[in-house]
Design a protein around this motif. Structure first.
Motif, PDB file in Angstrom:
ATOM      1  N   UNK A  58       0.855  -1.183   0.000  1.00  0.00           N
ATOM      2  CA  UNK A  58       0.000   0.000   0.000  1.00  0.00           C
ATOM      3  C   UNK A  58       0.891   1.233   0.000  1.00  0.00           C
ATOM      4  N   UNK A  59       0.637   2.147  -0.919  1.00  0.00           N
ATOM      5  CA  UNK A  59       1.376   3.410  -0.963  1.00  0.00           C
ATOM      6  C   UNK A  59       0.565   4.427  -0.169  1.00  0.00           C
ATOM      7  N   UNK A  60       1.130   4.893   0.930  1.00  0.00           N
ATOM      8  CA  UNK A  60       0.442   5.825   1.817  1.00  0.00           C
ATOM      9  C   UNK A  60       0.612   7.266   1.344  1.00  0.00           C
ATOM     10  N   UNK A  61       1.860   7.676   1.144  1.00  0.00           N
ATOM     11  CA  UNK A  61       2.137   9.040   0.684  1.00  0.00           C
ATOM     12  C   UNK A  61       3.445   9.082  -0.072  1.00  0.00           C
ATOM     13  N   UNK A  62       3.582  10.136  -0.881  1.00  0.00           N
ATOM     14  CA  UNK A  62       4.801  10.356  -1.652  1.00  0.00           C
ATOM     15  C   UNK A  62       5.230  11.808  -1.438  1.00  0.00           C
ATOM     16  N   UNK A  63       6.493  11.994  -1.107  1.00  0.00           N
ATOM     17  CA  UNK A  63       7.066  13.324  -0.898  1.00  0.00           C
ATOM     18  C   UNK A  63       8.198  13.513  -1.896  1.00  0.00           C
ATOM     19  N   UNK A 116       4.030  17.108  -1.400  1.00  0.00           N
ATOM     20  CA  UNK A 116       3.650  15.964  -0.575  1.00  0.00           C
ATOM     21  C   UNK A 116       2.223  15.608  -0.934  1.00  0.00           C
ATOM     22  N   UNK A 117       2.028  14.392  -1.417  1.00  0.00           N
ATOM     23  CA  UNK A 117       0.711  13.934  -1.819  1.00  0.00           C
ATOM     24  C   UNK A 117       0.324  12.682  -1.058  1.00  0.00           C
ATOM     25  N   UNK A 118      -0.870  12.674  -0.514  1.00  0.00           N
ATOM     26  CA  UNK A 118      -1.440  11.473   0.084  1.00  0.00           C
ATOM     27  C   UNK A 118      -1.998  10.641  -1.066  1.00  0.00           C
ATOM     28  N   UNK A 119      -1.578   9.416  -1.181  1.00  0.00           N
ATOM     29  CA  UNK A 119      -1.923   8.611  -2.347  1.00  0.00           C
ATOM     30  C   UNK A 119      -3.010   7.579  -2.030  1.00  0.00           C
ATOM     31  N   UNK A 120      -2.751   6.690  -1.117  1.00  0.00           N
ATOM     32  CA  UNK A 120      -3.716   5.653  -0.780  1.00  0.00           C
ATOM     33  C   UNK A 120      -3.930   4.645  -1.886  1.00  0.00           C
ATOM     34  N   UNK A 121      -2.879   4.268  -2.595  1.00  0.00           N
ATOM     35  CA  UNK A 121      -2.981   3.303  -3.697  1.00  0.00           C
ATOM     36  C   UNK A 121      -2.412   1.961  -3.283  1.00  0.00           C
ATOM     37  N   UNK A 122      -2.809   0.936  -3.983  1.00  0.00           N
ATOM     38  CA  UNK A 122      -2.318  -0.416  -3.734  1.00  0.00           C
ATOM     39  C   UNK A 122      -1.653  -0.923  -5.013  1.00  0.00           C
ATOM     40  N   UNK A 164      10.526  10.277  -1.635  1.00  0.00           N
ATOM     41  CA  UNK A 164      10.335   9.534  -0.392  1.00  0.00           C
ATOM     42  C   UNK A 164       8.938   8.935  -0.431  1.00  0.00           C
ATOM     43  N   UNK A 165       8.868   7.640  -0.228  1.00  0.00           N
ATOM     44  CA  UNK A 165       7.584   6.933  -0.270  1.00  0.00           C
ATOM     45  C   UNK A 165       7.356   6.269   1.080  1.00  0.00           C
ATOM     46  N   UNK A 166       6.172   6.456   1.624  1.00  0.00           N
ATOM     47  CA  UNK A 166       5.764   5.738   2.828  1.00  0.00           C
ATOM     48  C   UNK A 166       4.805   4.658   2.355  1.00  0.00           C
ATOM     49  N   UNK A 167       5.173   3.400   2.598  1.00  0.00           N
ATOM     50  CA  UNK A 167       4.349   2.273   2.147  1.00  0.00           C
ATOM     51  C   UNK A 167       4.176   1.272   3.278  1.00  0.00           C
ATOM     52  N   UNK A 168       3.182   0.432   3.135  1.00  0.00           N
ATOM     53  CA  UNK A 168       2.872  -0.579   4.144  1.00  0.00           C
ATOM     54  C   UNK A 168       2.813  -1.947   3.488  1.00  0.00           C
ATOM     55  N   UNK A 182       6.957   1.226   5.996  1.00  0.00           N
ATOM     56  CA  UNK A 182       8.302   1.321   5.434  1.00  0.00           C
ATOM     57  C   UNK A 182       8.502   2.682   4.786  1.00  0.00           C
ATOM     58  N   UNK A 183       9.653   3.273   5.044  1.00  0.00           N
ATOM     59  CA  UNK A 183      10.044   4.526   4.404  1.00  0.00           C
ATOM     60  C   UNK A 183      11.115   4.203   3.359  1.00  0.00           C
ATOM     61  N   UNK A 184      10.809   4.535   2.132  1.00  0.00           N
ATOM     62  CA  UNK A 184      11.681   4.237   0.997  1.00  0.00           C
ATOM     63  C   UNK A 184      12.144   5.560   0.380  1.00  0.00           C
TER      64      UNK A 184
END
Length: 158
Positions: A66-71, A86-92, A130-134, A140-142
C-alpha cells in the motif's frame, strides 16, 4: 514426537511469513522508473505555479504493498529553484505489478523568478522521492534519488 512436529507445522508458516515481509527485503524489491522523454517533469509558470513529476513504481515482491504518501524534494537547474510536494496517495500495487503516479506541488513566486531566469539548456530537475508504504507487518520509508530529469517549462517567458 508428534506434538513437536504439530507445533512446527503451526509455527513454520508464521516464521516464513515474517521473513518474507521483512523491511529490507521489501525495499530491495521496489523500484522507481522515470520516463527518459521530455515531459516526465513539467513546470507551469502562471499565477498559481505548479510542477508535476510522473513516474512508475514497480513492486517485485510476492505480495501487494500500500502506498500511503509520496514526498518529493527537488532542485531545478542545478539548485537555482527549490521544489517540494507531498501527496497522500492511498494506492495499492499488487504482487509483481507496477503503477504509474504523478505528484503535483505548488511553487511560490520567489522560486518562479529563479526558474524564469535559468537558461533553457539547464532545464533539468534533480530530486529525492520519499515513499511511505505498508506491507502486512511494517510501515516502510523508501527513498530514491533521481538525477537529471528532463523538465518542460510551460509559460516561462510570460
Amino acid at each position: 514426537m508428534w506434538s513437536i512436529i504439530e507445533k512446527l507445522i503451526v509455527v513454520l508458516p508464521k516464521i516464513i511469513s515474517w521473513w518474507l515481509y521483512q523491511e529490507k527485503r521489501t525495499i530491495k524489491n521496489v523500484n522507481i522508473n522515470v520516463s527518459a522523454k521530455e515531459g516526465s517533469c513539467e513546470i507551469y509558470c502562471s499565477e498559481l505555479s505548479t510542477f508535476t513529476i510522473w513516474f512508475e513504481i514497480l513492486n517485485n515482491n510476492p505480495f501487494g504493498i500500500d502506498i500511503d504518501r509520496i514526498v518529493i524534494k527537488g532542485n531545478y537547474a542545478t539548485g537555482s529553484a527549490k521544489l517540494f510536494a507531498e501527496n497522500m496517495i492511498g494506492a495499492k500495487i499488487g504482487s509483481n505489478n507496477s503503477e504509474r503516479f504523478h505528484v503535483t506541488g505548488d511553487i511560490d513566486s520567489s522560486q518562479i523568478k529563479h526558474i524564469k531566469a535559468a537558461p533553457d539548456d539547464k532545464s533539468l530537475v534533480s530530486c529525492e522521492i520519499q515513499i511511505v508504504m505498508n506491507n502486512k507487518y511494517n510501515k516502510i520509508r523508501y527513498r530514491e534519488s533521481l538525477e537529471r530529469l528532463m523538465c518542460k517549462v510551460i509559460n516561462k517567458n510570460v
